[in-house]
Write an enzyme that holds these catalytic residues in place. Structure first.
Site, PDB file in Angstrom:
ATOM      1  N   GLU A  74      -6.913  -7.992   6.196  1.00  0.00           N
ATOM      2  CA  GLU A  74      -5.999  -8.913   6.162  1.00  0.00           C
ATOM      3  C   GLU A  74      -6.171  -9.616   7.762  1.00  0.00           C
ATOM      4  O   GLU A  74      -6.715  -9.497   8.784  1.00  0.00           O
ATOM      5  CB  GLU A  74      -4.590  -7.901   6.225  1.00  0.00           C
ATOM      6  CG  GLU A  74      -4.424  -7.108   5.112  1.00  0.00           C
ATOM      7  CD  GLU A  74      -4.042  -8.016   3.706  1.00  0.00           C
ATOM      8  OE1 GLU A  74      -3.640  -8.688   3.996  1.00  0.00           O
ATOM      9  OE2 GLU A  74      -3.877  -7.060   3.076  1.00  0.00           O
ATOM     10  N   ARG A  84       9.624  -3.208  -1.122  1.00  0.00           N
ATOM     11  CA  ARG A  84      10.660  -3.083  -1.922  1.00  0.00           C
ATOM     12  C   ARG A  84      11.054  -1.852  -2.641  1.00  0.00           C
ATOM     13  O   ARG A  84      11.991  -1.959  -3.691  1.00  0.00           O
ATOM     14  CB  ARG A  84       9.434  -3.827  -3.502  1.00  0.00           C
ATOM     15  CG  ARG A  84       9.243  -3.630  -5.041  1.00  0.00           C
ATOM     16  CD  ARG A  84       8.420  -4.451  -5.650  1.00  0.00           C
ATOM     17  NE  ARG A  84       6.992  -3.639  -5.018  1.00  0.00           N
ATOM     18  CZ  ARG A  84       6.632  -2.217  -5.832  1.00  0.00           C
ATOM     19  NH1 ARG A  84       7.561  -1.773  -6.650  1.00  0.00           N
ATOM     20  NH2 ARG A  84       5.905  -1.705  -5.087  1.00  0.00           N
ATOM     21  N   CYS A 137       2.720  -1.181   5.057  1.00  0.00           N
ATOM     22  CA  CYS A 137       1.073  -1.608   5.761  1.00  0.00           C
ATOM     23  C   CYS A 137       1.821  -3.015   6.799  1.00  0.00           C
ATOM     24  O   CYS A 137       0.889  -2.841   7.967  1.00  0.00           O
ATOM     25  CB  CYS A 137       0.203  -1.848   4.495  1.00  0.00           C
ATOM     26  SG  CYS A 137      -0.153  -0.487   3.743  1.00  0.00           S
ATOM     27  N   HIS A 161      -6.595  -3.364   2.894  1.00  0.00           N
ATOM     28  CA  HIS A 161      -6.439  -2.997   1.629  1.00  0.00           C
ATOM     29  C   HIS A 161      -7.771  -2.555   1.030  1.00  0.00           C
ATOM     30  O   HIS A 161      -8.871  -3.554   0.628  1.00  0.00           O
ATOM     31  CB  HIS A 161      -5.513  -4.212   1.263  1.00  0.00           C
ATOM     32  CG  HIS A 161      -3.957  -4.040   1.789  1.00  0.00           C
ATOM     33  ND1 HIS A 161      -2.770  -4.710   2.314  1.00  0.00           N
ATOM     34  CD2 HIS A 161      -3.324  -2.431   1.658  1.00  0.00           C
ATOM     35  CE1 HIS A 161      -1.614  -3.953   2.608  1.00  0.00           C
ATOM     36  NE2 HIS A 161      -1.867  -2.792   2.645  1.00  0.00           N
TER      37      HIS A 161
HETATM   38  N1  PCA Z   1       0.205   0.815   0.746  1.00  0.00           N
HETATM   39  C1  PCA Z   1       1.624   0.198   1.205  1.00  0.00           C
HETATM   40  C2  PCA Z   1       1.938   1.043   2.040  1.00  0.00           C
HETATM   41  C3  PCA Z   1       1.318   2.407   1.668  1.00  0.00           C
HETATM   42  C4  PCA Z   1       0.175   1.667   1.308  1.00  0.00           C
HETATM   43  O1  PCA Z   1      -0.870   2.538   1.373  1.00  0.00           O
HETATM   44  C5  PCA Z   1       1.521  -1.019   1.734  1.00  0.00           C
HETATM   45  O2  PCA Z   1       0.838  -1.676   1.073  1.00  0.00           O
HETATM   46  O3  PCA Z   1       2.556  -1.396   2.283  1.00  0.00           O
END
Ligand code: PCA
Length: 203
Positions: A74, A84, A137, A161
């Site tokens: 990111e 959400r 996240c 991610h």
């Molecule tokens: N993904 C979520 C929260 C926990 C995770 O593994 C997110 O992208 O916010």
């Protein structure tokens, strides 16, 4: 032990596994690791406590982004919570700042271009993401960058991610992307090497 700390999240959103947790478990022993709850306040506090305990030089936060096809460093964390679904503590803010007196955003201090180059050279899909979302996240990413900016600016930190694991796609529409555990672990090894190379140059 390496000076790298990797965080992961527990399963959420109806899933029984989280790729970040599986990948992190596979890397444990070689790197410092911590598993966090999908609860924004608790996750941030637990990771800050671990950073204070270990004083790592690199913090890599991992999470699931179901439906994506790439390992995605990111670029930026934004100062907004807009959930959400509630987090696991039942908290569901809509359009609230994470830190009222904080800046609108923080950039990752991981070498995101070098990461993508290194991982894709090994034929593993990786690309920069320009939004970590507005859920837990992004909250963790923002909170940790804010904390480090104020207390330990020499520690580099960023969020990555990960796509679903193949087992998570069996109940999803045909064509839902995933990467195997082996592929994601190899991708993470290359990602960490890219971060370590960058840190040595800076140091
Ligand atoms: N993904 C979520 C929260 C926990 C995770 O593994 C997110 O992208 O916010």
């Amino acid at each position: 032990m390496s000076a790298v700390l990797i965080s992961s999240f527990e399963p959420f959103g109806g899933e029984v596994i989280n790729p970040s947790q599986e990948v992190t478990r596979a890397l444990a022993g070689r790197f410092h690791t911590i598993e966090l709850p999908v609860a924004c306040t608790q996750a941030s506090a637990q990771l800050i406590a671990k950073i204070e305990e270990l004083s790592p030089s690199i913090v890599i936060m991992l999470g699931e982004n179901g439906g994506s096809s790439h390992i995605a460093p990111e670029r930026v964390a934004i100062n907004i919570d807009d959930f959400r679904i509630p987090d696991h503590a039942g908290y569901q803010p809509h359009g609230e700042t994470i830190t009222p007196d904080g800046p609108a955003a923080y950039f990752s201090t991981l070498p995101i271009y070098e990461i993508v180059e290194s991982v894709t050279t090994a034929q593993i899909p990786a690309k920069i993401s320009n939004s970590a979302g507005t859920y837990v996240c992004n909250h963790l990413f923002y909170s940790i960058r804010h904390y480090l900016e104020q207390h330990s600016p020499h520690i580099s930190a960023g969020f990555v991610h990960l796509p679903y694991l193949p087992a998570q796609t069996t109940n999803k529409p045909e064509g839902t992307p995933s990467l195997t555990l082996e592929t994601m672990v190899r991708g993470m090894e290359l990602l960490i090497q890219a971060c370590e190379g960058e840190t040595q140059i800076i140091a």
